[in-house]
Design a protein around this motif. Structure first.
Motif, mmCIF file in Angstrom:
data_model
loop_
_atom_site.group_PDB
_atom_site.id
_atom_site.type_symbol
_atom_site.label_atom_id
_atom_site.label_comp_id
_atom_site.label_asym_id
_atom_site.label_seq_id
_atom_site.Cartn_x
_atom_site.Cartn_y
_atom_site.Cartn_z
ATOM 1 N N PRO A 175 14.933 -30.480 32.100
ATOM 2 C CA PRO A 175 15.372 -30.950 31.246
ATOM 3 C C PRO A 175 15.061 -29.169 29.974
ATOM 4 N N GLY A 176 15.932 -28.495 30.525
ATOM 5 C CA GLY A 176 15.690 -27.436 29.137
ATOM 6 C C GLY A 176 15.327 -27.798 28.004
ATOM 7 N N HIS A 177 15.355 -28.719 27.083
ATOM 8 C CA HIS A 177 14.755 -28.987 25.487
ATOM 9 C C HIS A 177 14.091 -29.147 25.474
ATOM 10 N N VAL A 178 13.365 -30.064 27.124
ATOM 11 C CA VAL A 178 11.737 -30.754 27.097
ATOM 12 C C VAL A 178 11.504 -28.850 27.461
ATOM 13 N N CYS A 179 11.295 -28.282 28.294
ATOM 14 C CA CYS A 179 10.297 -27.265 29.145
ATOM 15 C C CYS A 179 10.571 -26.128 27.740
ATOM 16 N N VAL A 180 11.150 -26.151 26.505
ATOM 17 C CA VAL A 180 11.400 -24.750 25.757
ATOM 18 C C VAL A 180 9.642 -25.764 25.474
ATOM 19 N N VAL A 181 9.682 -26.910 24.736
ATOM 20 C CA VAL A 181 8.425 -27.344 24.413
ATOM 21 C C VAL A 181 6.904 -27.407 25.237
ATOM 22 N N THR A 182 7.315 -27.800 26.668
ATOM 23 C CA THR A 182 6.192 -28.285 27.427
ATOM 24 C C THR A 182 5.919 -27.074 28.758
ATOM 25 N N GLY A 183 7.474 -26.369 28.684
ATOM 26 C CA GLY A 183 6.695 -25.693 30.109
ATOM 27 C C GLY A 183 7.408 -26.323 31.184
ATOM 28 N N TYR A 184 6.915 -25.471 32.227
ATOM 29 C CA TYR A 184 7.358 -26.315 33.714
ATOM 30 C C TYR A 184 5.956 -26.392 34.234
ATOM 31 N N VAL A 195 14.867 -26.726 39.148
ATOM 32 C CA VAL A 195 15.915 -25.646 38.177
ATOM 33 C C VAL A 195 15.235 -25.865 36.953
ATOM 34 N N VAL A 196 15.322 -25.096 36.207
ATOM 35 C CA VAL A 196 15.165 -24.913 34.119
ATOM 36 C C VAL A 196 16.236 -24.210 34.390
ATOM 37 N N ALA A 197 17.501 -25.144 33.771
ATOM 38 C CA ALA A 197 19.202 -24.487 33.297
ATOM 39 C C ALA A 197 18.340 -24.920 32.490
ATOM 40 N N GLY A 198 19.861 -24.444 31.065
ATOM 41 C CA GLY A 198 20.315 -24.042 29.908
ATOM 42 C C GLY A 198 21.720 -25.265 29.975
ATOM 43 N N ASP A 202 27.832 -21.475 32.055
ATOM 44 C CA ASP A 202 27.894 -20.749 33.148
ATOM 45 C C ASP A 202 26.284 -20.995 33.821
ATOM 46 N N ASP A 203 25.498 -20.852 32.473
ATOM 47 C CA ASP A 203 24.366 -22.020 32.875
ATOM 48 C C ASP A 203 23.534 -23.057 34.039
ATOM 49 N N ILE A 204 24.916 -23.864 34.130
ATOM 50 C CA ILE A 204 24.185 -25.469 35.124
ATOM 51 C C ILE A 204 25.075 -24.531 36.366
ATOM 52 N N LEU A 205 25.725 -24.076 35.850
ATOM 53 C CA LEU A 205 26.384 -23.313 37.594
ATOM 54 C C LEU A 205 25.483 -22.682 38.363
ATOM 55 N N ALA A 225 15.871 -21.012 35.349
ATOM 56 C CA ALA A 225 17.110 -19.554 35.333
ATOM 57 C C ALA A 225 17.960 -20.281 32.924
ATOM 58 N N TYR A 226 16.774 -20.422 32.786
ATOM 59 C CA TYR A 226 16.238 -20.519 31.181
ATOM 60 C C TYR A 226 15.619 -19.295 30.543
#
Length: 342
Positions: A175-184, A195-198, A202-205, A225-226
């Motif tokens: 989840p891109g939004h969660v990883c913005v806060v927590t990282g991965y 994979v972290v995606a936006g 095209d982000d999802i692809l 990827a984000y």
């Protein structure tokens, strides 16, 4: 558009067998459905929904507890989606209490400052919203303000899904939004491709391409990827604020049993803001007694259209289950964008 076509072509060339990946984000599902991405994916590549909608995974027992708080003459403030989620005796919107829709916890505090009545904020969300609630509690809100904490962590749910194995997953789109806060960093514990995606098509692809490439190359790691929004370490200040106010606890998810360490509760020094303790309300387990299959959709083992209620008894106007209520719910998304089982 050219980038999308190139990534789609590259993905088609690399897919050599059946693959199933899970995303854990309602915004990903909305982007996939709105753009029609499933219709252009290779036929043997499937992306399924997981427990990525915080409103959807809120169990009936928590809705019942929120209604009970309203019956104690509390003003209940929460997000618009949550008030329509059914408990065992109806939803917040139809309970007859003083229910207010707010855009965030700060608005609930404003209500508390303008009244002598008790105000309870039903605080739902993953690691994305928990830091804002924590920051608010650190500002010493008024004594007539409290929260019912319904926050949850994503990684423990992933651990449960991997251990159960019922969805036969080859990897995860994080989840891109969660990883913005927590990282991965926390996701590196899982020995599967991730994979972290936006959220653009095209982000999802690109995320799907990177997942397949990992498997083809015999790798199982976390790739980003984000990078325009996500770093490995995340937002350290937000994490520190969250950890200052909350601590992990075991909690039930709708469609799941109690998952160890997957919830948040207030630390002892902030318990004066705990509405359940303040008003003596208990969250009780509720056994499922409906034909709704939201539980299976949230675990990635069924599509919304597999449900016999979908589009008939259960619609966005008259939802039976939570996945048809929230704008991040898979059933509502499929209904709005006329998704069909592929």
């Amino acid at each position: 558009m050219a980038d999308q076509v190139d990534i789609k072509q590259a993905l088609s060339e690399i897919v050599d067998r059946d693959y199933t990946f899970m995303h854990i984000c309602g915004t990903h599902e909305a982007a996939i459905a709105k753009s029609g991405l499933r219709s252009v994916l290779p036929k043997n590549l499937k992306i399924v929904m997981g427990p990525g909608c915080p409103v959807c995974i809120t169990p009936q027992g928590e809705i019942d507890a929120a209604i009970e708080l309203s019956e104690k003459d509390c003003i209940i403030a929460t997000y618009g989606d949550l008030i329509r989620v059914p408990g065992t005796k109806g939803a917040l919107e139809s309970c007859g209490g003083d229910i207010r829709i707010v855009q965030g916890v700060h608005k609930a505090v404003e209500i508390a400052k303008e009244t002598d009545k008790e105000v309870v904020f039903i605080s739902v969300g993953f690691e994305t919203t928990a830091p804002t609630v924590a920051a608010t509690l650190l500002t010493n809100p008024p004594d007539n303000f409290s929260i019912m904490c319904c926050h949850r962590f994503v990684p423990p749910a992933m651990k449960f899904l991997l251990e159960q194995g019922e969805a036969s997953l080859d990897g995860f789109m994080l989840p891109g939004h969660v990883c913005v806060v927590t990282g991965y960093q926390d996701y590196e514990q899982f020995p599967v491709p991730q994979v972290v995606a936006g959220f653009e098509p095209d982000d999802i692809l690109l995320g799907l391409y990177m997942l397949v490439k990992q498997i083809r190359e015999g790798r199982a790691e976390v790739e980003n990827a984000y990078p325009r929004a996500v770093t490995r370490e995340g937002n350290q200040k937000a994490i520190a604020i969250m950890n200052q106010v909350f601590e992990p606890c075991d909690v039930e998810w709708r469609g799941f049993p109690v998952i160890p360490g997957s919830g948040l509760k207030l630390k002892p020094e902030f318990e004066k803001y705990d509405a359940l303790k303040k008003f003596g309300v208990e969250i009780k387990h509720v056994d499922k007694n409906s034909a709704c299959i939201c539980d299976k959709v949230l675990r990635g083992i069924a599509d919304p259209t597999d449900c016999k209620l979908f589009g008939k008894v259960c619609t966005p106007r008259k939802p039976v289950g939570p996945c048809m209520v929230s704008h991040e719910g898979a059933c509502k998304i499929w209904a709005l964008y006329n998704q069909k089982k592929l």
